[in-house]
Design an enzyme around this catalytic site. Structure first.
Site, short mmCIF file in Angstrom:
data_model
loop_
_atom_site.label_atom_id
_atom_site.label_comp_id
_atom_site.label_asym_id
_atom_site.label_seq_id
_atom_site.Cartn_x
_atom_site.Cartn_y
_atom_site.Cartn_z
N GLU A 270 7.30 4.83 70.08
CA GLU A 270 6.28 3.46 71.01
C GLU A 270 7.64 2.67 70.36
O GLU A 270 7.02 1.81 69.45
CB GLU A 270 5.48 3.78 70.80
N GLU B 48 -3.30 -4.74 76.77
CA GLU B 48 -4.55 -4.10 75.74
C GLU B 48 -5.44 -5.74 75.69
O GLU B 48 -5.48 -7.01 74.35
CB GLU B 48 -3.80 -4.33 74.09
#
Length: 393
Positions: free
Chosen positions: A159, A242
């Site tokens: 990622e 987030e």
């Protein structure tokens, strides 16, 4: 006390993996709330609910780290968090509401042919604009997913995070390993593992509100650091937030992403003339005249908009130091964003100028840049390409 970013992203992955083994949960995950392409605003409060925008991208609520309610309002160009209950207590964030191009847990954006092997991608332009708020704990970041296989579901192996902004005490998973200049910007580089996948994070020293870049710049850097290989696949490009606490008002106001394959063909959809994606026409084109330079132009179009990949080749015997590519946009076309060059003005006779990191074109070499634009009526390609004032073939 350090609060590692997504040290518990594996919690989400573990929950999703567990769902494979638990039939009732699987049924809940498989039947994502997917609405038709959003023309009017769409409200999503379902945990993994999603919809599409512009007939090209998926917007997902993706509340994986809390049982508290989260809602997003999806517009024609992005989304805004409208309800963000609860506070993260397990170290990781509450969620990752985001917009993406590609495939994520079997949910693929319309027309995309991602996953695509890194070695076949000539460029992958993307752009995002964020709206921030002052009463939340969060980061605003890209998730760029890579895997050794063309995976469309489950957890990818690596990622890449590109952090535009974050608030204290949020920081990336792992530890800081240095700095790097990627895509013309300086970044703090962090690497680590969240228990399910490797993570490399590029953190901007100060907040970025909006920016366009080439995803390839970050995948190349990741490969050079041994966290991926050119034989691996790019599976999705995502941008969102987030949140750990609150988050109401955070918004993505615009997003674009595409992947140009091979000699400039673009992934996704159907087309003619060597590009895929949207409804494009033509293949590559250039100006006429001097044999000391050659310009190729490859568009990907959709109703009212397009992206273009431009490659300028130095066919002369001497290096070019500092390049300016001039061309004329047809009436009704405007440039809305660019990467690997600055373009001015936004319409009419325009000039794309090199940046500090790509200013030289060696003899026999080339440089590439791209831009996103809008058009009215029927799409037509630019004309009259020049390099530093000299016509190109």
């Amino acid at each position: 006390m350090r609060t590692p970013l997504r040290a518990f992203r594996s919690t989400r992955n573990a929950l999703l993996s567990a769902a494979v083994a638990i039939g009732l949960v699987v049924a809940g995950l498989v039947t994502l709330t997917t609405a038709p392409a959003a023309h009017a605003d769409t409200q999503i409060c379902d945990q993994y609910g999603s919809t599409t925008i512009q007939g090209r991208y998926v917007v997902q609520n993706n509340r994986w780290g809390t049982t508290a309610t989260q809602c997003i309002n999806v517009t024609g160009s992005g989304f805004q968090i409208t309800q963000a209950d609860g506070t993260a207590t397990n170290g990781g964030p509450k969620s990752y509401p985001s917009v993406f191009y590609g495939c994520h847990y079997t949910n693929c954006s319309p027309g995309t042919n991602l996953p695509a092997q890194l070695s076949t991608i000539s460029s992958a332009p993307t752009s995002v604009a964020f709206t921030y708020v002052g009463n939340a704990v969060y980061d605003a970041a890209y998730d760029i997913w890579l895997d050794p296989t063309p995976r469309k579901d489950g957890v990818n192996q690596t990622e890449i995070m590109v952090w535009y902004n974050h608030t204290s005490p949020v920081q990336p998973v792992g530890s800081k390993v240095g700095t790097a200049n990627v895509a013309g910007r300086s970044w703090d580089v962090w690497t680590g593992n969240n228990g399910s996948n490797n993570v490399i994070s590029f953190v901007a020293p100060s907040a970025i509100g909006s920016w366009s870049f080439d995803v390839k710049a970050f995948t190349d850097e990741t490969v050079s650091r041994g966290l991926a290989q050119n034989s691996w696949y790019l599976t999705s490009v995502q941008a969102g937030f987030e949140p750990w606490q609150n988050g109401v008002g955070l918004a993505v106001t615009s997003f674009s992403s595409s992947a140009n394959i091979g000699g400039g063909g673009t992934s996704g959809g159907t087309s003619t003339g060597g590009t895929t994606g949207g409804t494009s026409s033509g293949g590559t084109t250039g100006g006429t005249g001097s044999s000391s330079c050659k310009v190729s132009f490859t568009p990907q179009t959709w109703a009212g908009g397009y992206t273009a990949s431009v490659t300028v080749s130095n066919t002369g015997s001497a290096a070019v130091n500092g390049w300016r590519v001039g061309f004329t946009l047809p009436s009704g076309q405007t440039v809305t964003s660019a990467w690997n060059a600055t373009i001015s003005p936004s319409s009419g006779s325009v000039t794309a100028s090199s940046l500090a990191y790509n200013a030289q074109i060696p003899a026999g070499g080339s440089q590439s840049f791209g831009f996103q634009g809008a058009y009215s009526g029927t799409f037509a390609q630019p004309s009259g390409f020049t390099l530093n004032g000299t016509s190109c073939s």
